[in-house]
Design a protein around this motif. Sequence first.
Motif, PDB file in Angstrom:
ATOM      1  N   CYS A 146       5.932  13.546  -8.656  1.00 22.38           N
ATOM      2  CA  CYS A 146       5.763  12.594  -7.557  1.00 22.38           C
ATOM      3  C   CYS A 146       4.414  12.762  -6.874  1.00 22.38           C
ATOM      4  N   VAL A 147       4.017  14.011  -6.615  1.00 21.62           N
ATOM      5  CA  VAL A 147       2.726  14.235  -5.958  1.00 21.62           C
ATOM      6  C   VAL A 147       1.587  13.802  -6.868  1.00 21.62           C
ATOM      7  N   ARG A 148       1.683  14.097  -8.150  1.00 18.28           N
ATOM      8  CA  ARG A 148       0.620  13.681  -9.079  1.00 18.28           C
ATOM      9  C   ARG A 148       0.431  12.163  -9.037  1.00 18.28           C
ATOM     10  N   ARG A 152       0.848  -1.184   0.000  1.00 17.29           N
ATOM     11  CA  ARG A 152       0.000   0.000   0.000  1.00 17.29           C
ATOM     12  C   ARG A 152       0.889   1.242   0.000  1.00 17.29           C
ATOM     13  N   LEU A 153       0.245   2.428   0.117  1.00 20.51           N
ATOM     14  CA  LEU A 153       0.972   3.686   0.212  1.00 20.51           C
ATOM     15  C   LEU A 153       0.120   4.680   0.987  1.00 20.51           C
ATOM     16  N   ASP A 154       0.754   5.437   1.863  1.00 21.25           N
ATOM     17  CA  ASP A 154       0.022   6.396   2.688  1.00 21.25           C
ATOM     18  C   ASP A 154       0.625   7.794   2.701  1.00 21.25           C
ATOM     19  N   VAL A 155       1.937   7.884   2.524  1.00 19.64           N
ATOM     20  CA  VAL A 155       2.643   9.148   2.764  1.00 19.64           C
ATOM     21  C   VAL A 155       3.682   9.383   1.677  1.00 19.64           C
ATOM     22  N   LEU A 156       3.762  10.618   1.217  1.00 22.92           N
ATOM     23  CA  LEU A 156       4.886  11.049   0.377  1.00 22.92           C
ATOM     24  C   LEU A 156       5.574  12.218   1.052  1.00 22.92           C
ATOM     25  N   VAL A 157       6.894  12.134   1.185  1.00 22.10           N
ATOM     26  CA  VAL A 157       7.704  13.285   1.586  1.00 22.10           C
ATOM     27  C   VAL A 157       8.565  13.644   0.375  1.00 22.10           C
ATOM     28  N   SER A 158       8.221  14.751  -0.278  1.00 21.34           N
ATOM     29  CA  SER A 158       8.950  15.190  -1.469  1.00 21.34           C
ATOM     30  C   SER A 158      10.080  16.111  -1.035  1.00 21.34           C
ATOM     31  N   ASN A 159      11.288  15.556  -1.027  1.00 23.03           N
ATOM     32  CA  ASN A 159      12.429  16.243  -0.429  1.00 23.03           C
ATOM     33  C   ASN A 159      13.603  16.444  -1.383  1.00 23.03           C
ATOM     34  N   ALA A 160      13.701  15.641  -2.438  1.00 15.62           N
ATOM     35  CA  ALA A 160      14.897  15.644  -3.297  1.00 15.62           C
ATOM     36  C   ALA A 160      15.199  17.042  -3.839  1.00 15.62           C
ATOM     37  N   GLY A 161      16.494  17.378  -3.872  1.00 16.69           N
ATOM     38  CA  GLY A 161      16.865  18.689  -4.387  1.00 16.69           C
ATOM     39  C   GLY A 161      18.338  18.809  -4.702  1.00 16.69           C
ATOM     40  N   VAL A 162      18.659  19.817  -5.487  1.00 16.76           N
ATOM     41  CA  VAL A 162      20.038  20.138  -5.840  1.00 16.76           C
ATOM     42  C   VAL A 162      20.200  21.653  -5.811  1.00 16.76           C
TER      43      VAL A 162
END
Length: 323
Positions: free
Chosen positions: A120-122, A82-92
């Motif tokens: 990723c959020v989409r 399953r999936l419950d949470v996304l933490v969108s953190n990647a960066g440069v």
Amino acid sequence: MSLTGKVAIVTGSGRGLGLAYAQELARQGASVVVNDVDQAAADAAVASITEAGGKAAAVVAPVGPAETAKALVAAAVESFGRLDVLVSNAGVLRDTVLWKMSDEDFDTVVGVHLRGTFTCVREVATYLREQGEGGRIICIGSPTGQRGNFGQTNYAAAKAGIVGMVRTWALELKKANITANAVIPVAATAMTETVPFFKQFVDAAARGEQMPPFARRVLGFGTPDDVAGVVAFLASDAAAGITGQAVGVGGDRLALWSHPQEVVTAFQDGGWSYEDLTEGFDSLFGQALQTVGQPVPQPPSDKAGPAAAQQAQPRSEQKAEQR
């Protein structure tokens, strides 16, 4: 209110802040999909979680392309069901002043931060809506995106855009019981090490030394672990009623950023002409013009002691400490 049974994706989690988020989510009971472009870093992150008794899997791929977003969701479902949470953190970072910034500098940073967050959020939101059990989306912003910073046109644009998208997603995903929030961290990482003002504190943290009160309280600057608890909280059921917010955290400081809003308004029948503005703009708005850049307090002298550090804090912070 633990995260037991939850499954989270954390992009850019091979090291630094992302690793701290992944480890804290796992410590609170979540299974975690780690992501990084470096296989060794991703493997080490997974090992740090599993050796502590948690569950983790890795996807080694650059964030930005839709294919990576699909691979992350697929890994969560295939590994943990399953999936419950996304933490969108990647960066440069590709820091330089406007007149020296190349198209590649701009596109690289916007592609990872802004496009990567969007793709990723989409993908995650699509899955969560189909799953039908709500969910949590947490996107990482920056003070630079809130107030600007010299030499960071690309980064400021991307981080400001992320917070703007979060506010929109909070509206769009509300009916599906999916919250969307931004976290605005200030912490010792490889990114902040490049900022001369912070370098002494980053170096101290790397040596395992305690940061001084000036860093932790006045600057609101601490370690990645200081930020991780806020991310885990926003991922939990305890934060079900919080959405569309930008939460600042660093060191000993926790803050809630305001949304942009009008600070002064004026009206005139027939509208405002060039002549009206040249004659009256300063009297109307001159005292309310907004500052840019992040305010940087000066550290107290060594002789001043703890009392000086306390006096250097904003009044609102002193009041919050007393409550």
